[in-house]
Scaffold this active site. Sequence first.
Site, PDB file in Angstrom:
ATOM      1  CD  GLU A 160      -3.116  -0.823   2.204  1.00 22.17           C
ATOM      2  OE1 GLU A 160      -3.046   0.164   2.964  1.00 22.17           O
ATOM      3  OE2 GLU A 160      -4.050  -1.645   2.248  1.00 22.17           O
ATOM      4  CD  GLU A 375      -3.945  -5.619   3.721  1.00 21.59           C
ATOM      5  OE1 GLU A 375      -4.747  -4.792   4.229  1.00 21.59           O
ATOM      6  OE2 GLU A 375      -2.714  -5.485   3.755  1.00 21.59           O
TER       7      GLU A 375
END
Length: 474
Positions: A160, A375
Site C-alpha cells: 500500500e 487484503e
Amino acid sequence: MSKQLPQDFVMGGATAAYQVEGATKEDGKGRVLWDDFLDKQGRFKPDPAADFYHRYDEDLALAEKYGHQVIRVSIAWSRIFPDGAGEVEPRGVAFYHKLFADCAAHHIEPFVTLHHFDTPERLHEAGDWLSQEMLDDFVAYAKFCFEEFSEVKYWITINEPTSMAVQQYTSGTFPPAESGRFDKTFQAEHNQMVAHARIVNLYKSMQLGGQIGIVHALQTVYPYSDSAVDHHAAELQDALENRLYLDGTLAGEYHQETLALVKEILDANHQPMFQSTPQEMKAIDEAAHQLDFVGVNNYFSKWLRAYHGKSETIHNGDGTKGSSVARLQGVGEEKLPDGIETTDWDWSIYPRGMYDILMRIHNDYPLVPVTYVTENGIGLKESLPENATPDTVIEDPKRIDYVKKYLSAMADAIHDGANVKGYFIWSLQDQFSWTNGYSKRYGLFFVDFPTQNRYIKQSAEWFKSVSETHIIPD
C-alpha cells in the site's frame, strides 16, 4: 445463487510484521518510525500485538486446520538491519528462516512483503520515501533478502504505497503527520515506484525462479452526483490515490491525463510538480513489463463531490460512527450517498467497488498477467464471551456476510475475464491496528490480548468451507 471459484484458486490470511509480531525490543530489533510516534501519542502500544514472534507455529497450525493454502507475512526490515543498513542482526535472519520453514511444515505458501509501513527510524528521520538514501538502502535490503531467503517464492516489494504517502503528507495520520503537502505526497509516490522498479528489475536479473509483485490499496472512487464538477472531483481523488500508481507500476509510464490531474491538484495548493528523471522512468517501464502480479487491497469505496475550501481531515480512530471528515483543497469532499452501509469506522460496504477495480485492471492495464486480492475484510468491535472455554466459537455473522458479498463480486470479475488467482482475508488473527490500537478486530481467530489465547470465530469455519469446496454459498 452460489458461485464457483476456479479449482486452482488459493485462499489464506494476511498479516504484517509490526501488527502481529510484538517483541519490538527483542533480539536486537531496531526502532521504526512508529515507535516514537506512538509513545508520544500515548494511546496504545505495539506490544504485545498478537505475539506472532513467539506464537507463529500456533497461528500457522490454525491456518492449516482451517483450510489456508497461502499466507501474507512481512519481514521487519529493522529485524534484519536494525539501523536500516550496515550490520546484520543474525537473530532476525534466523527468525524468518524458522517462520518460512514452519510455513512449509504446515503446507502454507508465504507471500512475503519487504516493506509494510515500517521504515527504520534512522531512514525515516532522513526523509523516508523522500530520501535517496532510503531508496538505496531499501534496494540493498531487498537484495540481501533475495539472496538469504531463497526458500521464498513469492515476493511483494511494498504494501500500500498510497497509504504511506497520503497518510504521511496529505491527511497526517501516519508519521511524520504532515497535512496538505501534496507536493511531498506525489514526490513520495514517484520515489516509491522508482524503488519498487529497481527491486523488481534486480530480482528478475538474479534469475531466482520466483515471482514478484506489488500490493496497492485501491478504493474505487465514484462521483457523488451526476454533475460534471462531482465527476471531476472523483477523477482528482482517483489520481491522488490510485491512478498515478496504476500507471507507473502496471503501465510503466504516467499517462498525460493523469499528470494533468496531478498538476491541477498541486496548482490549486500552490505547490510544485514532482521531479522525475529519464533514467527513473526507464526503470519504471522495464519493471512494469516483467511484473508477475499485482495485489489489490480493497475494503471500501469513496464518493466525491466538488469542494473549494481548505483541507480538513478528521480520522475516525475509535469507531465513533459518522465522525470522519475528508475534504481536500484542490480535490474534493468525501460524501456517502444515502443508503450506503458503513462500518463503525465509516468505511463503506460496497462490493461493486471490488468488481469495478478488478475489471479496471483487467481492461486498462493488460501488461500485468495475474491479480490477487491481497487484503479484504471488516473491522468489528468484538469481545470474548463470559465463561469462554478453549472450545468457544465466537459468532461474527457480519464478517461472514461482508466477505461473502465481496467474494461474490470478485467471482463475477473472474467470470468477466479478470485473472484473479487468490484471496487473502485481512486478517488471519486479531492484530494491532496502526491508528486504532486493539479495538478494531479483523481476524478469523480471536486473540484475547491479555492472555494471548486464541479462539475460533464462526467466520474461520465458513472460510474453510469456501477454501476447500471453491464454492461461495448463497
